[in-house]
Design a protein around this motif. Structure first.
Motif, PDB file in Angstrom:
ATOM      1  N   ARG A  33      62.483  37.860  67.785  1.00 19.17           N
ATOM      2  CA  ARG A  33      61.269  37.245  68.316  1.00 19.17           C
ATOM      3  C   ARG A  33      61.313  35.738  68.055  1.00 19.17           C
ATOM      4  O   ARG A  33      61.572  35.302  66.935  1.00 19.17           O
ATOM      5  N   GLY A  34      61.058  34.958  69.087  1.00 21.10           N
ATOM      6  CA  GLY A  34      61.070  33.515  68.969  1.00 21.10           C
ATOM      7  C   GLY A  34      62.423  32.879  69.224  1.00 21.10           C
ATOM      8  O   GLY A  34      62.519  31.658  69.376  1.00 21.10           O
ATOM      9  N   GLU A  35      63.474  33.682  69.283  1.00 21.43           N
ATOM     10  CA  GLU A  35      64.816  33.158  69.536  1.00 21.43           C
ATOM     11  C   GLU A  35      64.919  32.687  70.987  1.00 21.43           C
ATOM     12  O   GLU A  35      64.468  33.360  71.905  1.00 21.43           O
ATOM     13  N   ARG A  36      65.518  31.526  71.205  1.00 25.25           N
ATOM     14  CA  ARG A  36      65.678  30.979  72.562  1.00 25.25           C
ATOM     15  C   ARG A  36      67.012  31.469  73.117  1.00 25.25           C
ATOM     16  O   ARG A  36      68.072  31.132  72.568  1.00 25.25           O
ATOM     17  N   GLU A  57      59.522  36.796  78.150  1.00 25.67           N
ATOM     18  CA  GLU A  57      58.627  35.641  78.091  1.00 25.67           C
ATOM     19  C   GLU A  57      57.172  36.066  78.251  1.00 25.67           C
ATOM     20  O   GLU A  57      56.286  35.550  77.569  1.00 25.67           O
ATOM     21  N   GLY A  62      59.686  34.889  73.232  1.00 27.35           N
ATOM     22  CA  GLY A  62      60.569  33.735  73.126  1.00 27.35           C
ATOM     23  C   GLY A  62      61.029  33.239  74.481  1.00 27.35           C
ATOM     24  O   GLY A  62      61.030  33.985  75.462  1.00 27.35           O
TER      25      GLY A  62
END
Length: 299
Positions: A33-36, A57, A62
């Motif tokens: 979670r939050g990783e691009r 998204e 992320g």
């Protein structure tokens, strides 16, 4: 005629159940979670990548981009991970991209072949060999990869599996088979599913099939619809769309079934149309299991 693809389509609910277990067992390998991230693939795998990117998204998990591996994926955008979908692990563009990313960006490959070149170039691998296929046509591998990624986002696959079993059990409406033109529509993450549905009808049955974001369909493409058309909406049906489609004379189809399960119907329709036209759905003309270009990276 008995075909591999028909059996593979029918086997999807069982594969999706295993995908849920695989996601749980490999939670540490899947995007955090939050990783691009960027998600890549070719053909059907690219459409699944697009669906997953938009879904991830929309769930606030992320920033997620999707690219066809056959194009120049921009690796300089600060991605923390590249996720590649490749059934055979042999497609040249995917292997080349993974080689470019090696040592620069961590990579994760979802593949049906554990000892493939793509797996060799990846930092991490999730093997879906139970979803691999004998048919040239991709069905269960692609949907299983997407379902695994959905499960990794916390999506409960049980309703989707139940809907798929229903989609396999219920006869297709015979009126669908008599249509000459097919349009698939999606909203949000289901646009990629709509693209794949149209892709299947074109590739397997050589049918005139198109796909659009549902609201974009109103901005011009609706003019092709007439009494010979079937327009299927996969996912939420925008208000007023049914009336506009039916005003063209086209048959409109939409319900509350899970969008990936709805794709199963499109797969079945492609095989049915192919049989009516005397085509071999396992081996569409000019198609191959994986695209391997001259000068491919080896090793």
């Amino acid at each position: 005629m008995t075909t591999h693809v028909s059996a593979e389509i029918a086997g999807q609910p069982d594969c999706w159940r295993r995908a849920a277990d695989t996601a749980a067992d490999h939670a540490d390998l899947l995007p955090r979670r939050g990783e691009r991230i960027a998600v890549v693939g070719c053909g059907t795998s690219y459409f699944m990548a697009r669906a997953y990117a938009a879904l991830r998204e929309s769930l606030g998990a992320g920033e997620t981009d999707a690219f066809p591996a056959s194009d120049e994926t921009p690796l300089g955008r600060g991605y923390e991970r590249i996720v590649a979908l490749t059934r055979s692990g042999a497609t040249t563009e995917v292997v080349t991209l993974l080689a470019r990313a090696s040592g620069r960006i961590p990579t994760l490959v979802l593949t049906g072949v554990p000892d493939s070149r793509a797996a060799h170039h990846a930092d991490r691998v999730v093997v879906l060999d139970y979803a691999d296929e004998r048919s040239v046509v991709q069905t269960r591998f692609a949907t299983t990869a997407l379902q695994l990624l959905r499960a990794g986002l916390g999506v409960d696959l049980a309703p989707s599996i139940a809907d798929a079993e229903l989609a396999l059990y219920e006869p297709l409406p015979t009126v669908w088979e008599r249509r000459a033109q097919f349009t698939f529509l999606g909203t949000g993450w289901t646009v990629g599913i709509a693209d794949e549905a149209a892709h299947k009808l074109r590739g397997v049955a050589r049918a005139w099939a198109e796909s659009y974001a549902a609201m974009e369909y109103r901005h011009g493409p609706i003019v092709i619809s007439d009494r010979t058309s079937l327009v299927c909406c996969l996912g939420p049906e925008p208000a007023g769309l049914r009336d506009e489609v039916e005003a063209t004379g086209a048959l409109f189809a939409a319900d509350a079934i899970d969008p990936v399960a709805a794709l199963v119907r499109a797969q079945r329709l492609s095989v049915t149309l192919a049989a009516r036209r005397g085509l071999n759905p396992d081996r569409p003309r000019h198609a191959s299991r994986s695209v391997i270009l001259s000068g491919a990276i080896r090793g």
